[in-house]
Design a protein around this motif. Structure first.
Motif, PDB file in Angstrom:
ATOM      1  N   VAL A  37       0.751  -1.081   0.040  1.00  0.00           N
ATOM      2  CA  VAL A  37       0.050   0.177  -0.042  1.00  0.00           C
ATOM      3  C   VAL A  37       0.900   1.292   0.129  1.00  0.00           C
ATOM      4  O   VAL A  37       0.302   2.518  -0.254  1.00  0.00           O
ATOM      5  N   PHE A  38       2.113   0.973   0.218  1.00  0.00           N
ATOM      6  CA  PHE A  38       2.952   2.180   0.344  1.00  0.00           C
ATOM      7  C   PHE A  38       3.496   2.820  -0.999  1.00  0.00           C
ATOM      8  O   PHE A  38       4.083   3.987  -1.241  1.00  0.00           O
ATOM      9  N   ARG A  39       3.507   1.753  -1.930  1.00  0.00           N
ATOM     10  CA  ARG A  39       3.969   2.026  -3.271  1.00  0.00           C
ATOM     11  C   ARG A  39       3.703   3.389  -3.797  1.00  0.00           C
ATOM     12  O   ARG A  39       4.595   4.013  -4.364  1.00  0.00           O
ATOM     13  N   ASP A  40       2.342   3.502  -3.855  1.00  0.00           N
ATOM     14  CA  ASP A  40       2.070   4.696  -4.789  1.00  0.00           C
ATOM     15  C   ASP A  40       1.812   6.122  -3.795  1.00  0.00           C
ATOM     16  O   ASP A  40       1.813   7.147  -4.604  1.00  0.00           O
ATOM     17  N   GLU A  41       2.223   6.010  -2.667  1.00  0.00           N
ATOM     18  CA  GLU A  41       1.963   7.058  -1.762  1.00  0.00           C
ATOM     19  C   GLU A  41       3.419   7.544  -0.975  1.00  0.00           C
ATOM     20  O   GLU A  41       3.256   8.670  -0.301  1.00  0.00           O
ATOM     21  N   LYS A  42       4.397   6.632  -1.283  1.00  0.00           N
ATOM     22  CA  LYS A  42       5.788   7.087  -0.552  1.00  0.00           C
ATOM     23  C   LYS A  42       6.347   8.248  -0.995  1.00  0.00           C
ATOM     24  O   LYS A  42       6.578   9.006   0.240  1.00  0.00           O
ATOM     25  N   GLU A  43       6.215   8.836  -2.091  1.00  0.00           N
ATOM     26  CA  GLU A  43       6.666  10.061  -2.408  1.00  0.00           C
ATOM     27  C   GLU A  43       5.919  11.445  -1.644  1.00  0.00           C
ATOM     28  O   GLU A  43       6.434  12.030  -1.207  1.00  0.00           O
ATOM     29  N   TYR A  44       4.584  11.075  -1.635  1.00  0.00           N
ATOM     30  CA  TYR A  44       3.834  12.043  -1.042  1.00  0.00           C
ATOM     31  C   TYR A  44       4.165  12.177   0.388  1.00  0.00           C
ATOM     32  O   TYR A  44       4.389  12.961   1.092  1.00  0.00           O
ATOM     33  N   LEU A  45       4.272  10.962   0.981  1.00  0.00           N
ATOM     34  CA  LEU A  45       4.511  10.855   2.565  1.00  0.00           C
ATOM     35  C   LEU A  45       5.889  11.527   2.895  1.00  0.00           C
ATOM     36  O   LEU A  45       6.042  12.117   3.877  1.00  0.00           O
ATOM     37  N   ALA A  46       6.498  11.110   1.975  1.00  0.00           N
ATOM     38  CA  ALA A  46       8.001  11.660   2.218  1.00  0.00           C
ATOM     39  C   ALA A  46       8.051  13.254   2.133  1.00  0.00           C
ATOM     40  O   ALA A  46       8.790  13.843   2.723  1.00  0.00           O
ATOM     41  N   GLY A  47       7.396  13.780   1.131  1.00  0.00           N
ATOM     42  CA  GLY A  47       7.186  15.227   1.123  1.00  0.00           C
ATOM     43  C   GLY A  47       6.561  15.688   2.363  1.00  0.00           C
ATOM     44  O   GLY A  47       7.179  16.823   2.755  1.00  0.00           O
ATOM     45  N   LEU A  48       5.409  15.215   2.935  1.00  0.00           N
ATOM     46  CA  LEU A  48       4.845  15.589   4.259  1.00  0.00           C
ATOM     47  C   LEU A  48       6.214  15.667   5.489  1.00  0.00           C
ATOM     48  O   LEU A  48       6.216  16.757   6.000  1.00  0.00           O
ATOM     49  N   LEU A  49       6.965  14.569   5.498  1.00  0.00           N
ATOM     50  CA  LEU A  49       7.973  14.694   6.543  1.00  0.00           C
ATOM     51  C   LEU A  49       8.983  15.806   6.260  1.00  0.00           C
ATOM     52  O   LEU A  49       9.218  16.255   7.258  1.00  0.00           O
ATOM     53  N   ALA A  50       9.394  15.616   4.980  1.00  0.00           N
ATOM     54  CA  ALA A  50      10.270  16.956   4.775  1.00  0.00           C
ATOM     55  C   ALA A  50       9.796  18.242   4.962  1.00  0.00           C
ATOM     56  O   ALA A  50      10.803  18.962   5.203  1.00  0.00           O
ATOM     57  N   SER A  51       8.721  18.314   4.959  1.00  0.00           N
ATOM     58  CA  SER A  51       8.323  19.810   5.117  1.00  0.00           C
ATOM     59  C   SER A  51       7.836  20.107   6.686  1.00  0.00           C
ATOM     60  O   SER A  51       7.273  21.084   6.795  1.00  0.00           O
ATOM     61  N   GLY A  52       8.091  19.013   7.467  1.00  0.00           N
ATOM     62  CA  GLY A  52       7.704  19.081   8.815  1.00  0.00           C
ATOM     63  C   GLY A  52       6.201  18.695   9.197  1.00  0.00           C
ATOM     64  O   GLY A  52       5.962  18.801  10.543  1.00  0.00           O
ATOM     65  N   LYS A  53       5.640  18.065   8.371  1.00  0.00           N
ATOM     66  CA  LYS A  53       4.085  17.739   8.599  1.00  0.00           C
ATOM     67  C   LYS A  53       4.150  16.217   8.851  1.00  0.00           C
ATOM     68  O   LYS A  53       3.760  15.331   8.421  1.00  0.00           O
ATOM     69  N   THR A  54       4.795  16.191  10.128  1.00  0.00           N
ATOM     70  CA  THR A  54       5.056  14.694  10.648  1.00  0.00           C
ATOM     71  C   THR A  54       3.693  14.087  11.198  1.00  0.00           C
ATOM     72  O   THR A  54       3.519  12.902  10.796  1.00  0.00           O
ATOM     73  N   LYS A  55       2.781  14.804  11.975  1.00  0.00           N
ATOM     74  CA  LYS A  55       1.507  14.362  12.218  1.00  0.00           C
ATOM     75  C   LYS A  55       0.751  13.854  10.959  1.00  0.00           C
ATOM     76  O   LYS A  55      -0.009  12.826  10.996  1.00  0.00           O
ATOM     77  N   ALA A 130       8.879   5.449  14.712  1.00  0.00           N
ATOM     78  CA  ALA A 130      10.070   5.530  14.058  1.00  0.00           C
ATOM     79  C   ALA A 130      10.143   6.637  12.931  1.00  0.00           C
ATOM     80  O   ALA A 130      11.453   7.388  12.940  1.00  0.00           O
ATOM     81  N   VAL A 131       9.130   7.069  12.367  1.00  0.00           N
ATOM     82  CA  VAL A 131       8.902   8.302  11.587  1.00  0.00           C
ATOM     83  C   VAL A 131       9.202   9.385  12.246  1.00  0.00           C
ATOM     84  O   VAL A 131       9.972  10.358  11.837  1.00  0.00           O
ATOM     85  N   CYS A 132       8.699   9.678  13.628  1.00  0.00           N
ATOM     86  CA  CYS A 132       8.797  10.714  14.279  1.00  0.00           C
ATOM     87  C   CYS A 132      10.411  10.928  14.856  1.00  0.00           C
ATOM     88  O   CYS A 132      10.587  12.109  15.105  1.00  0.00           O
TER      89      CYS A 132
END
Length: 249
Positions: A37-55, A130-132
């Motif tokens: 399920v991560f395959r198509d969403e991983k770039e989007y989620l990585a972008g959220l993390l990189a921009s400080g949107k951890t929650k 782990a993401v946090c």
């Protein structure tokens, strides 16, 4: 015929650590019922993390894991997918932020807890934790202690495939082994050996997915000349055999 002795050793190692009937050590095919399920969403989620949107990133992870549970994706398969997703996040942070900690593949916190989860709920909790922890590295103050730690990781990344020691890395950083050991424990709450092992296992996981190397070749590439020992270290870190992980790739 010249590969038969190595094949026998690897098969023996597989039998020692097997959890299911049969040996899947050389099974490279992708099981049809597994859906990442991560395959198509991983770039989007990585972008959220990189921009400080951890929650927001964690909420996205929870949503995807709920989808996987609804599709009845086996938990072991999703634990493997989650581990690879976490590795992907590290690689992405390495591209966006110049830091040896990201580039090394080192996973902060309890890496083994991902693989030991007994339920989807527990997997979601530990993956988000782990993401946090990864996000915390983004905003870590760059003091002198952290500079030493970063230098240590730079050398670990370069030399993890060799027989390196705490003394070797400390000498290259320019501090005493005792002081480096104290800094690693203070900043990351882990020993040098624990950190080196995590880096090696992370690299082994990447090679399992991205190369056609044998288990012996992967072990040697990440610093373990003894295939049986590499097999034991891998299982201790992940809770799964190399063959079991490879089934879900």
């Amino acid at each position: 015929m010249d590969e038969l002795p190595d094949g026998q050793k690897e098969s023996s190692a597989a039998l020692i650590g097997k959890q299911d009937p049969g040996v899947f050590f050389f099974e490279y095919g992708i099981a049809g019922h597994i859906h990442n399920v991560f395959r198509d969403e991983k770039e989007y989620l990585a972008g959220l993390l990189a921009s400080g949107k951890t929650k927001e990133c964690c909420r996205g992870i929870e949503k995807l894991l709920l989808q996987a549970k609804a599709r009845e994706v086996p938990l072991d398969a999703m634990k493997t997918c989650s581990a690879y997703f976490l590795l992907f996040l590290h690689r992405e942070m390495a591209k966006r932020y110049s830091s040896p900690l990201y580039e090394s593949g080192y996973i902060p916190g309890a890496w083994k807890t991902l693989w030991n989860c007994a339920s989807y709920e527990e997997l979601n909790e530990n993956l988000c934790l782990a993401v946090c922890q990864l996000a915390g590295l983004l905003f870590h103050p760059m003091n002198k202690s952290w500079e030493y730690v970063a230098k240590a990781f730079l050398y670990i990344k370069k030399m993890y495939s060799r027989n390196i020691s705490l003394e070797d890395v400390a000498a290259l950083v320019g501090i005493s082994p005792f002081y480096l050991s104290r800094l690693l424990k203070q900043e990351l709450n882990e020993t040098f050996v624990e950190i080196l092992t995590k880096v090696r296992v992370a690299e082994a996981l990447a090679l399992l997915r991205d190369s056609g190397k044998t288990i012996r070749q992967i072990g040697e590439a990440v610093g373990y000349s003894n295939t049986t020992y590499f097999y034991k270290v891998f299982k201790k870190q992940t809770g799964m055999t190399v063959g079991e992980v490879r089934r879900y790739l």
